[in-house]
Design an enzyme around this catalytic site. Sequence first.
Site, short mmCIF file in Angstrom:
data_model
loop_
_atom_site.label_atom_id
_atom_site.label_comp_id
_atom_site.label_asym_id
_atom_site.label_seq_id
_atom_site.Cartn_x
_atom_site.Cartn_y
_atom_site.Cartn_z
N ASP A 98 0.86 -1.19 0.00
CA ASP A 98 0.00 0.00 0.00
C ASP A 98 0.90 1.24 0.00
O ASP A 98 1.77 1.37 0.85
CB ASP A 98 -0.87 -0.02 1.27
CG ASP A 98 -2.25 0.55 1.03
OD1 ASP A 98 -2.33 1.60 0.39
OD2 ASP A 98 -3.23 -0.06 1.48
N ASP A 200 -3.02 4.73 -2.44
CA ASP A 200 -4.07 5.35 -1.66
C ASP A 200 -4.49 6.70 -2.25
O ASP A 200 -3.63 7.56 -2.50
CB ASP A 200 -3.53 5.55 -0.24
CG ASP A 200 -4.60 5.87 0.77
OD1 ASP A 200 -5.40 4.98 1.06
OD2 ASP A 200 -4.62 7.02 1.28
N GLU A 254 -6.44 3.79 -5.90
CA GLU A 254 -7.73 4.06 -5.26
C GLU A 254 -8.18 5.46 -5.67
O GLU A 254 -7.42 6.42 -5.51
CB GLU A 254 -7.58 3.99 -3.74
CG GLU A 254 -8.92 4.12 -3.05
CD GLU A 254 -8.83 4.63 -1.62
OE1 GLU A 254 -9.74 4.37 -0.85
OE2 GLU A 254 -7.84 5.32 -1.29
N HIS A 327 -11.34 -2.79 3.61
CA HIS A 327 -11.22 -2.34 5.00
C HIS A 327 -11.97 -1.04 5.28
O HIS A 327 -12.06 -0.63 6.44
CB HIS A 327 -9.74 -2.17 5.35
CG HIS A 327 -9.10 -1.05 4.56
ND1 HIS A 327 -8.92 -1.13 3.18
CD2 HIS A 327 -8.66 0.17 4.91
CE1 HIS A 327 -8.38 0.00 2.75
NE2 HIS A 327 -8.22 0.81 3.79
N ASP A 328 -12.47 -0.39 4.24
CA ASP A 328 -13.21 0.87 4.42
C ASP A 328 -14.72 0.70 4.27
O ASP A 328 -15.46 1.68 4.37
CB ASP A 328 -12.78 1.89 3.37
CG ASP A 328 -11.35 2.36 3.56
OD1 ASP A 328 -10.89 2.37 4.71
OD2 ASP A 328 -10.71 2.73 2.55
#
Length: 565
Positions: A98, A200, A254, A327-328
């Site tokens: 990430d 990210d 993302e 995870h969000d």
Amino acid sequence: MKETWWKEAVVYQIYPRSFMDSNGDGIGDLGGIIRKLDYLKELGVNVIWLSPIYRSPNDDNGYDISDYCEIMEEFGTMEEFDRLLKAMHERGLKLMMDLVVNHTSDEHPWFQAALKDKNSPYRDYYFFRDGKPGGLPPNNWCSHFGFSAWEKEPEGEQYFLHLYTKKQPDLNWDNPSVREEVYRIMQFWTDKGIDGFRMDVINYISKAAELPDMPEDGPHLATPYFANGPHVHEYLQEMNRRILSQRDFITVGEMVSVTTDQARLYTHEDRHELNMVFTFEHMYLDAVGEDKWQIRQWKLSELKAVFGKWQTSLADGCWNSLYLNNHDQARMVSRFGDDGKYRVESAKMLATFLHTLQGTPYIYQGEELGMTNIRFGSIDQYKDIDTLNHYAEAVTVFHEDPKRVMEAIYAKGRDNARTPMQWDASPNAGFTDAVPWIPVNPNYTEINAEAAIRDTESIYHYYQDLIRIRRHHKVVVYGDYNPVCEEHPSIYAYTRRYQGQMLLVVLNFFSDPAVIDLPKACLPENGVRLIGNYEDAPACEVHMKLRAFEAVAFLGGDGGEQIMI
Ligand code: NOJ
């Protein structure tokens, strides 16, 4: 259609804090991941995406980084990381890291140096600006996690910009030194031998030059001024030239607020930026606008329209990522399926959907077990900064009814996805011997990996089958996408075609049985059932009756008769 390894791959996302604790402190760690690699290998996935494992004060669970080239103390050491990577490669698993470089932690030395000295070159690594008269921040932008996007520096006069928490100051990518620092970090991990990057909020790195106010009064999410900004493609192409072109990496950006036209620019193979983007369009199907906390019932017609649009828009020269949770986000079976009576059927149906579209599927830890949302009794039990900030703002500033706020948190809060991985029926689901950092979902006694592996009809084994099918049949990976009977109110059906083969997928998204009359041209020639979530399946015929959340895929066309799984 260019055939490439990362199009054929299935990615598995690990949220390390909640995956497996190996040293008894209640927090998942690298040692825990090493212990579970055989589980992942057995599942059949090819790539592991690790949510951030870097040094961090953990205001946002690792998405606030204070040292990009060190491992978070709670997760282990660099030696353990090296061992993890080696153990993965020995098993033929690839590692995707990430990369969180839209912002750093406020505890990063760059930001600390910027705070200490107004003349420091690090000052221009961030966005420091004067406030407006009357003690107002420089503009009316609000952060993603509520409240203003500006925070006054502790011992100075200016404000700094943070699109997330005030401990996550945004980096100024217009400063070439910032970009050099990012490439240095990427080179460090590239030299270690990793295989890719998940980036990210990478479409936020180029902000509108003057950071203008949003037109209306009051704080706003100023998406038009920071998403897909003026230099974003230039910076990503530079990154590609400098780092990504060195190896056959897998990359995914993302991207909140991205259209299909913009996604084509980010992912087209001739443009040398990224392989894929994570769109959020389908994540807003049950929200009012882009405010996730304002909930509305999602509609199948809209889900079809969104997925259909992305499937067709990215079909030539680009590529989709496929996900329904991470995870969000809330757990997919609770959000788009039925986490009660039809938990198993609906989890399998949604999995069939994701794994039979064109794109690379991403599995989020526990999804393969059909893990569900959680409802903690009170707001004090929640850990996620987004959830806590939202509650504080909604209740104290906007005077919303706390009960309604909690209902939205139950449906959408990020902690739904962050309860520990359910390994077995022993205390704490086998995740830890200590008190877990966040409580385990009490349904672990029934829903856990050990039980799922034992049960040949489990969701876990169904995922194994889906992954195996992908390996054996190119049409599942590369086939084009043709929607069928789009107006059907409860069934989503489509065909895929590739090199003389044809796949027909028929999915009942609801618990009521449903019938469909398919056009004859949609039936694969000599069609055989490739996979389905009931023991027996309807015949590959024009008139089909599907049971609750039934999913079935038929394969045929040229050579269909010889096809076996
Ligand atoms: C997106 C990440 O997935 C999320 O967990 C994080 O809070 C924000 N970006 C900020 O880094």
